[in-house]
Design an enzyme around this catalytic site. Structure first.
Site, PDB file in Angstrom:
ATOM      1  N   GLU A   1      50.148  42.063  39.727  1.00 40.91           N
ATOM      2  CA  GLU A   1      50.443  41.669  38.356  1.00 40.91           C
ATOM      3  C   GLU A   1      51.842  41.084  38.291  1.00 40.91           C
ATOM      4  O   GLU A   1      52.829  41.792  38.116  1.00 40.91           O
ATOM      5  CB  GLU A   1      50.313  42.874  37.426  1.00 40.91           C
ATOM      6  CG  GLU A   1      50.151  42.493  35.975  1.00 40.91           C
ATOM      7  CD  GLU A   1      49.741  43.669  35.106  1.00 40.91           C
ATOM      8  OE1 GLU A   1      48.812  43.513  34.301  1.00 40.91           O
ATOM      9  OE2 GLU A   1      50.359  44.749  35.234  1.00 40.91           O
ATOM     10  N   GLN A   2      51.891  39.780  38.445  1.00 38.96           N
ATOM     11  CA  GLN A   2      53.161  39.067  38.523  1.00 38.96           C
ATOM     12  C   GLN A   2      53.232  38.034  37.405  1.00 38.96           C
ATOM     13  O   GLN A   2      52.345  37.191  37.281  1.00 38.96           O
ATOM     14  CB  GLN A   2      53.269  38.362  39.886  1.00 38.96           C
ATOM     15  CG  GLN A   2      54.542  37.574  40.053  1.00 38.96           C
ATOM     16  CD  GLN A   2      54.566  36.768  41.344  1.00 38.96           C
ATOM     17  OE1 GLN A   2      55.445  35.929  41.505  1.00 38.96           O
ATOM     18  NE2 GLN A   2      53.632  36.994  42.249  1.00 38.96           N
TER      19      GLN A   2
END
Length: 537
Positions: A375-376
């Site tokens: 989750e960037q």
């Protein structure tokens, strides 16, 4: 004339499909979301991005996929009144296994909503669906062998264990009948990327071979029977630059055949345009199109009489090339992300960005670190020119060094440069540089500007970068106060390429320019970006 590459920047593995006077090309997107790019043209000269169809978690969830995994080599076709898209979601890169899962989605239109995926198999990647003249459908893909010995494929590259064929039943939505290994490949080895078509009583099979680096090629074979045996083209390869290192288009391979309504014939292929002195393709693998001709021997050849692809090839006639603007300005108005931009892996973009909480701004929500596989918050567009300038402005008030936001030249977690706003215990709010120059497998960063430059505690900060072929320079300024200030040394932009770090077969995507934020404290600090500009230099 058609000028190559027709799709500049990261657009590999082109599958082409014609419906009436409309042409569509689907290309791989790997870990970038939404999955698969589909471009449209009516003249083969001008192409426009019209759809990324894999946009829901049920169709594609790549959280945890390693770099250069995800969507490999889609195949786009049209039959029975609908479009068919076959794709792979690859879950592993290094080691003996790939864990490649193949699916089919359909839609009556390119622009509409695509169906829920139907799982097909996992025996290998690069799947393709062929619709035969008798109405039967055939599924082909390369077979991946995790052992060190090969029985169906090439002893030279045993993991690439030939091309498998099996019938697909559209009623039961499942494979049926025997599985046959129909093509072991040529002596070049590394056979993959199969596409079938039929003409004059022959089944023609094109495959990609030689690996996707400088030995890449389109290999052609034919048979009177769909399950073989297949005989090789007199030249073995239809398209390749492997023996011509001076050719402008290198790494030529992996494409598909198409006919025009009036019988002209073309073949797509991926290619790379390396920069000296290290022959690094900073734009990744791009899409090109070559004019072909059938000869009396019943084989397809490039119209230029060689196997080496051309920069310019004859088009359909009458087309006028629309010149793209030198500068693209994005204001983030309208509540929708501009079409040029993508993000990484997650089917839940609301967790990492939004354009509604502060209208006219792209708000990034700091999550995991730059380079995370899960989750960037990184939103970026493709680099399409060897030299360009990118600019943005950010409002960001960090209260710990664990909160960072900025502008990045990004390939993957091992290959990126970034100019960032963060907090330093002595300097306060500051601008500095993060850099990762291909360090694999650790992804250790360096800090070329050290602690950075102190800036006012509040106010908007403008960030920019200039890439001139292999060189990158970052700049910053507080908005409305002074001129652009360089920060840090000139960095090696060429490492942000397929060949950077691990080398030509170590990664398969391309360079992006974009914005990002992270908050490793877990407090989800937000950063607001008002605009983003990209300009060819």
């Amino acid at each position: 004339m058609i000028r190559n590459p027709i799709l500049p920047g990261f657009n590999p593995d082109p599958s082409i499909c014609r419906v009436g006077d409309d042409y569509y090309i689907a290309t791989s997107t790997f870990e970038w979301y939404p999955g698969v790019q589909i471009h449209h043209s009516r003249d083969l000269v001008n192409w426009k991005l019209v759809r990324r169809p894999l946009e829901r978690a049920s169709q594609l969830d790549m959280r945890g996929n390693p770099d250069s995994c995800g969507v490999w080599a889609p195949c786009l076709s049209y039959a029975d009144g609908q479009f068919w898209l076959v794709y792979t979601d690859v879950k592993r890169f290094d080691g003996n296994f790939k864990d490649a899962h193949n699916y089919i989605v359909t839609s009556p239109t390119i622009e509409g909503e695509w169906s829920e995926p139907v799982y097909v198999n996992s025996s290998g990647f690069d799947p393709s669906l062929f619709h035969d003249e008798d109405g039967r459908k055939w599924f082909v893909n390369m077979q991946w062998n995790h052992r060190t010995e090969s029985y169906g494929g090439s002893p030279k590259s045993p993991a690439f264990d030939g091309i498998l064929l099996q019938e697909w039943d559209p009623q039961t939505k499942a494979l049926k009948g025997p599985i046959k290994n129909i093509f072991a490949g040529s002596p070049l080895g590394l056979v993959e990327g199969p596409h079938l078509f039929r003409k004059n009583g022959w089944y023609y099979l094109t495959t990609a071979e030689g690996g996707t680096g400088y030995d890449h090629a389109v290999t052609m074979a034919r048979s009177r029977n769909i399950d073989g045996p297949y005989e090789l083209h007199p030249n073995r390869h239809l398209i390749t630059s492997k023996d011509n290192p001076e050719a402008a288009l290198q790494r030529a391979g992996h494409g598909q055949y198409v006919e025009t309504p009036d019988g002209q014939v073309y073949h797509t292929h991926l290619c790379g345009r390396p920069l000296p002195p290290k022959r690094r393709c900073t734009l990744g693998r791009e899409t090109a199109l070559q004019k072909c001709a059938w000869r009396e021997d019943g084989w397809l050849y490039l119209e230029n009489g060689t196997v080496v692809p051309d920069i310019e090839v004859p088009g359909l006639g009458g087309a006028v090339r629309a010149e793209k603007p030198v500068r693209s300005e994005y204001s983030f108005d309208g509540g929708k992300l501009p079409d040029d931009f993508q993000w990484l892996r997650t089917p839940r973009p609301e967790r990492i960005f939004n354009l509604t909480e502060r209208p006219g701004h792209l708000r990034l929500i700091g999550r995991e670190s730059i380079g995370s596989w899960f989750e960037q918050a990184l939103v970026a567009r493709r680099q399409e020119h060897h030299s360009f300038r990118a600019e943005t402005v950010v409002e960001f008030a960090p209260d710990t060094y664990q909160q960072v936001a900025g502008l990045t030249h990004y390939y993957n977690r091992h290959k990126f440069h970034a100019v960032v706003v963060t907090l330093h215990e002595k300097l306060g709010r500051c601008v500095t540089i993060f850099s990762c120059d291909g360090d694999y497998p650790h992804g250790r960063m360096s800090f070329p500007a050290e602690a950075g430059v102190a800036i006012p505690a509040d106010g908007r900060v403008q960030l920019s970068m200039e890439i001139r072929e292999n060189d990158l320079q970052f700049f910053w300024q507080t908005e409305g106060k002074g001129a652009w200030q360089p920060i840090g040394p000139v960095l090696d932009a060429g490492v942000v390429s397929d060949e950077g770090g691990r080398g030509e077969h170590g990664s398969f995507t391309g360079a992006f320019a974009g914005v990002f934020a992270f908050d490793t404290s877990g407090r989800a600090k937000t950063a607001d970006f008002d605009w983003f500009n990209y300009e060819e230099l």
